[in-house]
Design a protein around this motif. Structure first.
Motif, short mmCIF file in Angstrom:
data_model
loop_
_atom_site.label_atom_id
_atom_site.label_comp_id
_atom_site.label_asym_id
_atom_site.label_seq_id
_atom_site.Cartn_x
_atom_site.Cartn_y
_atom_site.Cartn_z
N MET A 79 43.96 30.65 32.68
CA MET A 79 43.56 31.89 33.34
C MET A 79 42.47 31.61 34.35
O MET A 79 41.40 31.10 34.02
CB MET A 79 43.06 32.94 32.33
N ASP A 80 42.79 31.91 35.62
CA ASP A 80 41.77 31.95 36.66
C ASP A 80 41.69 33.38 37.18
O ASP A 80 42.20 34.31 36.55
CB ASP A 80 42.09 30.94 37.77
N GLY A 81 41.05 33.56 38.32
CA GLY A 81 40.86 34.92 38.81
C GLY A 81 42.16 35.63 39.13
O GLY A 81 42.32 36.83 38.83
N LEU A 82 43.11 34.93 39.75
CA LEU A 82 44.39 35.55 40.09
C LEU A 82 45.15 35.95 38.83
O LEU A 82 45.68 37.07 38.75
CB LEU A 82 45.22 34.59 40.93
N ALA A 83 45.23 35.04 37.86
CA ALA A 83 45.91 35.37 36.61
C ALA A 83 45.19 36.52 35.89
O ALA A 83 45.84 37.38 35.28
CB ALA A 83 45.96 34.13 35.70
N TRP A 84 43.87 36.54 35.96
CA TRP A 84 43.11 37.63 35.33
C TRP A 84 43.46 38.97 35.96
O TRP A 84 43.66 39.97 35.25
CB TRP A 84 41.61 37.37 35.48
N MET A 85 43.55 39.00 37.29
CA MET A 85 43.86 40.26 37.96
C MET A 85 45.26 40.77 37.58
O MET A 85 45.45 41.96 37.28
CB MET A 85 43.77 40.07 39.47
N ALA B 40 51.56 33.73 45.87
CA ALA B 40 50.10 33.58 45.87
C ALA B 40 49.66 32.41 44.99
O ALA B 40 48.72 31.69 45.33
CB ALA B 40 49.46 34.88 45.38
N ARG B 41 50.37 32.20 43.88
CA ARG B 41 50.01 31.11 42.96
C ARG B 41 50.14 29.74 43.63
O ARG B 41 49.31 28.86 43.45
CB ARG B 41 50.90 31.20 41.73
N LEU B 42 51.24 29.56 44.36
CA LEU B 42 51.51 28.27 45.00
C LEU B 42 51.02 28.22 46.45
O LEU B 42 51.29 27.23 47.14
CB LEU B 42 53.01 27.97 44.94
N TRP B 43 50.32 29.24 46.91
CA TRP B 43 49.85 29.30 48.29
C TRP B 43 48.99 28.09 48.67
O TRP B 43 49.19 27.51 49.75
CB TRP B 43 49.08 30.61 48.51
N PRO B 44 48.05 27.64 47.84
CA PRO B 44 47.25 26.48 48.25
C PRO B 44 48.06 25.21 48.45
O PRO B 44 47.67 24.34 49.24
CB PRO B 44 46.25 26.32 47.10
N ALA B 45 49.18 25.07 47.75
CA ALA B 45 49.96 23.84 47.83
C ALA B 45 51.09 23.90 48.84
O ALA B 45 51.47 22.88 49.41
CB ALA B 45 50.54 23.50 46.45
N ALA C 113 37.09 39.58 44.80
CA ALA C 113 36.59 38.23 45.06
C ALA C 113 37.06 37.26 43.97
O ALA C 113 37.47 36.13 44.26
CB ALA C 113 35.07 38.24 45.14
N LEU C 114 37.03 37.72 42.73
CA LEU C 114 37.46 36.88 41.63
C LEU C 114 38.94 36.54 41.74
O LEU C 114 39.35 35.40 41.49
CB LEU C 114 37.18 37.59 40.31
N ALA C 115 39.77 37.52 42.13
CA ALA C 115 41.21 37.31 42.21
C ALA C 115 41.62 36.52 43.44
O ALA C 115 42.60 35.75 43.40
CB ALA C 115 41.93 38.66 42.20
N VAL D 78 43.47 31.90 45.23
CA VAL D 78 44.57 31.91 46.19
C VAL D 78 44.22 31.09 47.42
O VAL D 78 45.01 30.26 47.89
CB VAL D 78 44.95 33.36 46.58
N VAL D 79 43.03 31.30 47.96
CA VAL D 79 42.64 30.57 49.18
C VAL D 79 42.25 29.14 48.85
O VAL D 79 42.08 28.31 49.75
CB VAL D 79 41.50 31.29 49.91
N GLY D 80 42.07 28.83 47.57
CA GLY D 80 41.82 27.46 47.17
C GLY D 80 40.43 26.95 47.47
O GLY D 80 40.24 25.77 47.73
#
Length: 972
Positions: A74-80, A258-263, A479-481, A485-487
């Motif tokens: 769980m990071d911010g995106l998963a939390w949101m 969004a999950r794979l956006w940094p890669a 901000a947390l979510a 995403v932006v990595g």
């Protein structure tokens, strides 16, 4: 274990809900609300740790050698997303209590609902890509069950099948893409994949991998050209639509982007493929929404449009655009869930969702009208509401994007046009509350129950709070979510209500004014009978393309089946054997076959005679199979006995035991099945007989060639040493690592325990399928008539043909002696089975053989006592045996995960008990117990299902009734 408990909580709740009484509506809704509320509280409790910069992660080894572990992250995106899944789930559970009818099986609904919630949490909390795909497909399965909940309605069944077909096919594409992505990154772990962005984008497989991943995302989030399934899913109950199409299922696709956006983001392929799909979906969805006449249909197309907006933002590739996408995901979930619930209230209280019949509802439903108006305004992007803020950020990003001239001008114009359309369909939704009161409605409109409206009030309040005080209400959560995403560090952005005069504000004003004007024009045209359907809707109908594709595939399959297949088994086997002979001949044409130098075993006369008998029996079975099936079956049993003795000869007692018990069970199975095959007579036509003899001669030659070839290949292989054999691995590790001296059993329950779990699962499914099919089996009339030996019932016999349930015993007359023997041997056989079961880890035996032995013991009782008499005196509940066995086997595997070991890891304990002494207990014993129970249940279910057909045939027989006192001579 916090994250694991959060993940398992909805699944456990679903099991409890499924066990509630059928009409326990309040209890089921309360339970679902409690489970959802507990999950929501859990998610909120984890927020401070995430704000401190920690990524919560729990890992459990499953298949470490393949890089596949169970990782909950769980990071911010998963939390949101977890917040949306549980929070809106809580509101929907409360809402559904008042929406669902008392006549509906509501506990089943909430069981599906909670299971879907668990699957969605599994997607957002997955820290392993393969694990994410597993839960991804679970969402498709449970959404199918939810959409088709009202299965008595044709539109619900069609909508569920369409959704499952599209999203399920997309899931298969995603699986292929994920496998390629893991191969490129060198790991399926999400953290490793996100850190390997440069390597992934530079790889030669990036383009096909990206295409497959995007197919999975686009099908799930209803992006062009796969948007057609979402409106058909509106046949589901409104609580389902409110949940699936606001915060969960359709958001899974944009979550993946969004999950794979940094890669994956930042390449031309990403920009053009993702951006183009999002832009087309945005405009087409908004355009189609303006012309819908169903409230939920309007909301469905508006959802498609907003999903396109989010996809377009993610496709732009900019970090600020990604932040705007995350912001709009949150805003859209709140106003769209409230609008779906408002549509459900209107339908519930008026009896219709037809926009052409609804008007003036504000007088009868003033509070609902105010709530729906605020939510509609948020959807339209009116200032001081949450939809305005994220849409302003969207407009700003379209203006700031720089490319070519067409892009610089075309993208802002398209965004503004979509904004105009959004205002139009928002006004059309809110228009049901204005105008003169509607007449001839199915129900008299009125306000709903107080608690049915509370979820809408909560969501509308959130729209107002975020729109008026955004930084205070949602700033920290955004901000947390957005940070994952932006990595990295977030770009600068402002949630202020006023940013001064600029192009984004002008675009918003143009959209609002233009939308009001266009709505007035369309109202006038509709009054005159124009524009009842979307322009170009016929040519851009994705559903029609989908149905035509399915029709073409069906017709192509039928054409190929008619030309390449036949209903007769013999031609199919001929083609298979010829293909195998041709392939082997081609492979060996140049190199030939030679014998190896392995030391030969001396010939043995007894073994040769054994196989001579087996070979002659096989030939006799083949010769007698057509017209003398019983004789063929007896000779087939001789072949099986020869195989069992061969295993024993070569020091494989485990295989010999298994072969022997399987031979007994299959012989009984064939005897029961042969009852329903019509008798065959030799051909009387001489020409037909000659042709048959020629065909048999041809088949005999082919069989001799194929059999000889296999024998030659087998001998060539066995005369060669096997330096890469896997046998030493298992022999060396069976006792020290598996805790058992019986290598075969240790392989089945430990080293290859996952294979065994899959096999017993398939066995249980096959047994249940056979049972279900035989319940509807109706044999042809020519095989229903009783044979003479069953019609001529002896006077002293009471069998399951005559009053089996009321008879004191059925083992009378000539069945008395076998009945006494079988019933005396019952306890002996069970003790022998227990002995085989308990010794299986260190000596020949085990759960599979023990299960077959117990099944044979019970089948013997059926043979002597009759089906109905035995079941009336000894209820076995065989389906429960299957269920208990599978649960026990699965629970044993999960127990190792609970203690931090890979799935199905075996542990051994040595217990010292009074009198008994030292006792060797392995955890594999419980897994083997699951195998035992499943084998007993599956075997008995298949055999007794066939036996019941014989009992049914006696009841349905056209012959006259024969009693125990009937003279056998009177039976013709």
């Amino acid at each position: 274990m916090d994250l694991v408990f959060l993940l398992l909580l909805p699944f456990a709740g679903a099991l409890v809900a499924a066990l509630l009484p059928t009409h326990a509506r309040t209890t089921a809704a309360t339970w679902a609300a409690v489970v959802s509320g507990a999950g929501l509280a859990w998610v909120l409790w984890l927020m401070p740790a995430l704000q401190a910069g920690t990524v919560l992660r729990e890992e459990y080894r499953w298949i470490p050698s393949a890089g596949i572990n169970l990782v909950v992250r769980m990071d911010g995106l998963a939390w949101m997303f977890a917040l949306l899944v549980t929070g809106i789930g809580l509101l929907v559970a409360v809402y559904a209590r008042y929406y669902m009818s008392q006549g509906d099986p509501v506990p089943r609904f909430f069981a599906f609902f909670l299971a879907f919630m668990g699957a969605m949490l599994g997607v957002v909390l997955a820290g392993n890509l393969v694990q994410m795909v597993f839960f991804w497909e679970l969402t498709s399965l449970f959404s199918f069950l939810l959409i088709g909940y009202w299965h008595h309605r044709k539109d619900a069944r069609r909508g569920a099948r369409m959704a499952l077909t599209v999203t399920g096919a997309g899931g298969l594409c995603l699986l292929a893409g994920v496998l390629m992505l893991g191969h490129i990154a060198g790991s399926y772990d999400l953290d490793a994949v996100l850190a390997a962005g440069e390597r992934i984008q530079a790889h030669a497989l990036y383009t096909p991998m990206l295409a497959l991943v995007l197919l999975g995302a686009f099908t799930k989030s209803a992006q062009f050209p796969f948007q057609f399934w979402l409106p058909r899913a509106m046949a589901a109950p409104t609580p389902v639509s409110s949940y699936l199409h606001s915060a969960t299922m359709v958001k899974a696709g944009v979550f993946l982007l969004a999950r794979l956006w940094p890669a994956l983001a930042g390449t031309p392929e990403w920009f053009w493929w993702v951006g183009s799909a999002g832009l087309i979906t945005l405009v087409l969805g908004a355009g189609a929404a303006m012309f819908q006449n169903d409230l939920k249909g309007l909301l469905a197309y508006s959802t498609i449009s907003h999903l396109g907006l989010i996809t377009l933002l993610l496709g732009m590739g900019g970090r600020l655009a990604a932040v705007a996408a995350v912001f709009h995901v949150m805003n859209h979930a709140t106003f769209k869930a409230s609008l779906f619930m408002a549509a459900g209230i209107i339908d519930h209280e008026t009896g219709t969702r037809d926009l052409r019949r609804l008007s003036g509802l504000r007088r009868a439903m003033p509070i609902t009208a105010a709530l729906a108006f605020v939510a509609s305004a948020a959807m339209a992007g009116v200032p001081l509401l949450n939809g305005f803020l994220s849409k302003e950020m969207f407009f700003a990003e379209t203006v700031e994007l720089r490319g070519n001239v067409w892009l610089d001008w075309g993208l802002p114009i398209a965004a503004t046009v979509a904004g105009v359309f959004a205002v139009v369909y928002s006004l059309r939704f809110a228009g049901v509350f204005w105008g003169p009161p509607a007449r001839d409605l199915p129900l008299t409109p009125h306000e709903p129950a107080r608690w049915m409206r509370v979820p809408v009030e909560v969501l509308v309040l959130l729209c107002l709070l975020v729109g008026m005080v955004p930084q205070w209400s949602i700033g920290s959560a955004l901000a947390l979510a957005a940070r994952p995403v932006v990595g990295g560090d977030l770009p600068h952005y402002s949630l202020a209500l006023w940013h001064g005069w600029g192009k984004p504000l002008m675009m918003s004003l143009v959209a609002l004014v233009g939308g009001v004007a266009l709505d007035a024009v369309l109202r006038a045209l509709r009054k005159r009978g124009y524009l009842r359907q979307p322009p170009l809707g016929r040519w851009l109908n994705g559903e029609r393309m989908f149905l035509r594709t399915l029709l073409a595939l069906d017709q192509g399959g039928r054409w190929a089946l008619a030309r390449l297949s036949t209903r007769r088994l013999q031609p199919q086997m001929l083609l298979l054997v010829l293909a195998a002979v041709a392939a082997a001949t081609t492979a060996l044409w140049h190199g030939g076959v030679s014998w190896g130098h392995r030391e030969r075993v001396p010939a043995n006369l007894e073994f040769a005679l054994l196989w001579l008998m087996g070979g002659l029996s096989a030939l006799g079975a083949a010769q007698q199979a057509k017209f003398h099936r019983l004789a063929a079956l007896v000779m087939t049993g001789v072949v099986g006995l020869c195989v069992s003795l061969t295993f024993l000869w070569f020091s494989a007692p485990d295989l010999a035991l298994t072969q022997l018990t399987v031979e007994v069970v299959t012989t009984i199975l064939f005897l029961l099945g042969l009852r329903w095959l019509p008798r065959r007579l030799p051909e009387q036509n001489p020409r037909e007989g000659l042709r048959v003899r020629v065909r048999r001669g041809r088949d005999g030659v082919i069989a001799i060639v194929a059999g000889t070839g296999m024998a030659v290949l087998a001998y060539a292989m066995m005369t060669r040493p096997a330096p890469q054999s896997i046998s030493p691995f298992f022999i060396d590790r069976a006792l020290p690592e598996g805790g058992g001296a019986n290598v075969v059993n240790v392989m089945l329950v430990d080293f290859r325990g996952f294979d065994t779990l899959g096999e017993i699962t398939v066995l249980g499914i096959v047994a249940l399928t056979v049972y279900a099919l035989l319940r509807r089996f109706r044999p042809p009339r020519e095989v229903v008539e009783l044979p003479p030996q069953q019609l001529a019932v002896p006077p002293d016999l009471v069998s399951d043909l005559i009053n089996p349930r009321t008879a004191q015993d059925t083992a009378l007359g000539y069945l008395m002696v076998p009945a006494v023997l079988v019933r005396l041997l019952m306890s002996v056989i069970v003790v022998a089975a227990a002995y085989l079961f308990l010794r299986g880890h260190n000596a020949p035996g085990g759960g599979f053989v023990a299960g077959l032995v117990v099944a044979i013991a019970f089948v013997a009782q059926y043979i002597v006592g009759g089906t109905l008499w035995v079941e009336s005196h000894l209820p076995l509940r065989v389906t429960r045996w299957i269920a208990v066995g599978l649960v026990l086997a699965l629970g044993t595997g999960l127990g190792s995960l609970f203690w931090g070991y890979p799935f199905l890891t075996t542990h051994t304990a040595h217990l010292t008990l009074p009198v008994v002494g030292e006792l060797h207990v392995a955890s594999a014993l419980f897994f083997d117990a699951g195998v035992f129970a499943t084998v007993v249940g599956s075997t008995l279910l298949i055999l007794t299902a066939l036996a019941h057909q014989s009992v049914r045939s006696h009841r349905q027989s056209p012959e006259r009734t024969v009693s125990a006192g009937t003279d056998p001579a009177e039976v013709g």
